[in-house]
Every structure is written in structure tokens, then in C-alpha cells.
Design an enzyme around this catalytic site. Structure first.
Site, mmCIF file in Angstrom:
data_model
loop_
_atom_site.group_PDB
_atom_site.id
_atom_site.type_symbol
_atom_site.label_atom_id
_atom_site.label_comp_id
_atom_site.label_asym_id
_atom_site.label_seq_id
_atom_site.Cartn_x
_atom_site.Cartn_y
_atom_site.Cartn_z
ATOM 1 N N ASP A 57 4.820 -3.748 -2.477
ATOM 2 C CA ASP A 57 5.084 -5.192 -2.479
ATOM 3 C C ASP A 57 4.196 -5.937 -1.489
ATOM 4 O O ASP A 57 4.588 -6.960 -0.929
ATOM 5 C CB ASP A 57 6.559 -5.473 -2.170
ATOM 6 C CG ASP A 57 7.500 -4.787 -3.152
ATOM 7 O OD1 ASP A 57 7.184 -4.774 -4.351
ATOM 8 O OD2 ASP A 57 8.528 -4.243 -2.706
ATOM 9 N N ARG A 58 3.007 -5.396 -1.266
ATOM 10 C CA ARG A 58 2.017 -5.998 -0.367
ATOM 11 C C ARG A 58 2.477 -6.022 1.088
ATOM 12 O O ARG A 58 1.931 -6.762 1.902
ATOM 13 C CB ARG A 58 1.646 -7.419 -0.823
ATOM 14 C CG ARG A 58 0.875 -7.482 -2.140
ATOM 15 C CD ARG A 58 -0.445 -6.711 -2.018
ATOM 16 N NE ARG A 58 -1.306 -6.871 -3.165
ATOM 17 C CZ ARG A 58 -1.328 -6.071 -4.216
ATOM 18 N NH1 ARG A 58 -0.500 -5.055 -4.262
ATOM 19 N NH2 ARG A 58 -2.169 -6.265 -5.200
#
Length: 210
Positions: free
Chosen positions: A188-189
Site C-alpha cells: 500500500d505504498r
């Protein structure tokens, strides 16, 4: 191809401060060893960024050839090239390693200086014959009409097989790091970013926001 549509999720590994060493040199060596086991071509390739007199940065790929006992990162090149000329005017440089297969990158900032002539000669003499000839013949970064003349001269030198001495304008540089960032891709970065900053001869560790 829509570049804006390219997506990739990360998450192979994590960086946990309590599990990391107190100095970045050993950690860089660990990552280099791990990526070498993946049989990644040119895993020792790194982006070298320099800044010229006009304050414009320039970047290119060079190969890491040694990590010294003091933790200096060594590469070799033509001293009269653009990077060599920019280094002569500004000793501050940046390096970047990127290994997509491991979802990792390492940023390094520091100062650069020439290695000893003996070290440069030892490495030059260890290179393949064709590489030594290229280093002797090439006015690196200068404009030329074509490669034909160089190919012809290189062929002549190969046939002669004479002793090839290291050019005066060719040799090694060593980067003395003052800053490291180890980047590990996260889900999710939410990437892990751990930095080491040299302060009063000690490395201070910190985590950056993804």
C-alpha cells in the site's frame, strides 16, 4: 502505453530498526550479497550524480568496484570526462543503487576523491585487453564524428599486443559516504525508509515517512 496506469504492489521484505546494524556499511554489503545471489546482471551498477559549474546536475551509471575497509565506495573512469570535470569543481556527489527484484534501493551522499595511482594502475592492469585499449583511445564525453577511427586503432593495438600503460587521465575515485537511505518497498505504498547520517564520526539512524 499509458504510463500513469502502471501499478505494482510491494511487500517482499520489511526493515525493522532493532534488527539493523549500527553502521550502514555492513548493511550495504549484506544487501549486495543478497542481490548477487539472485544472479542479477550488473548488480553493482549505481547511478552517480554530479553537479557542474552551472549548478546543473547530471547522472550516469558507473560500477562499484570496491568497498574499502574504511567504507569508501570505489569506481573508475576517465578523469577528463564530464563527471571527472564536474567532480574537480564540486566534491559532493550522490549515488543510487536500485534492485527491482528485491524491491530495494539505496541512496548515498558524500564527498569524492581520487584513489592512489598504485590502486588505479592495479585495477587497470587487471582489466580485459579490449577494455584497456578503449580507455587509452577514448576522449570520453568529447564529440566525435564516428566510431570507425577508434575501431581501426583498437584493431591495430590488439594485433601489436604491446604493453598497455594506464593513461594519466584515467583512474579511480572513492566516495566517502556521509548519508545513507535504505529503501524497502512496502504494501500500500507504505515503504520502509531507514537513514544513517554521519555525525561526529558516529552513524545516527532514523526512519523517514514513506
Amino acid at each position: 502505453m499509458e504510463l500513469s496506469h502502471i501499478r505494482k504492489d510491494f511487500g517482499l521484505h520489511r526493515l525493522i530498526e532493532s534488527e539493523m546494524p549500527g553502521d550502514p556499511i555492513s548493511f550495504l554489503k549484506t544487501w549486495l550479497k543478497e542481490v548477487s545471489l539472485k544472479e542479477v546482471p550488473d548488480f553493482n551498477a549505481m547511478v552517480l550524480s554530479t553537479v557542474g559549474k552551472n549548478n546543473k546536475p547530471s547522472s550516469r551509471i558507473v560500477l562499484l568496484k570496491e568497498i574499502t575497509e574504511k567504507g569508501q565506495l570505489v569506481f573508475f573512469t576517465n578523469y577528463d570526462s564530464r563527471k571527472g570535470n564536474e567532480i574537480s569543481g564540486n566534491k559532493q556527489v550522490a549515488l543510487n543503487f536500485f534492485w527491482p527484484v528485491m524491491e530495494r534501493q539505496v541512496r548515498v551522499e558524500g564527498t569524492v576523491s581520487k584513489v592512489s595511482r598504485e590502486q588505479s594502475k592495479a585495477y587497470f592492469d587487471s582489466r580485459p585487453l579490449e577494455s584497456r585499449i578503449s580507455a587509452i583511445l577514448s576522449p570520453q564525453s568529447k564529440e566525435i564524428e564516428s566510431l570507425d577511427e577508434f575501431r581501426s586503432k583498437a584493431k591495430e593495438m590488439l594485433q601489436i599486443q604491446r604493453d598497455l600503460k594506464i593513461p594519466e587521465n584515467w583512474g579511480g575515485y572513492s566516495v566517502s559516504p556521509e548519508f545513507y537511505e535504505f529503501w524497502q518497498g512496502g504494501r500500500d505504498r507504505l515503504h520502509d525508509r531507514i537513514t544513517y547520517t554521519l555525525k561526529n564520526s558516529d552513524w545516527k539512524m532514523a526512519r523517514l515517512a514513506p
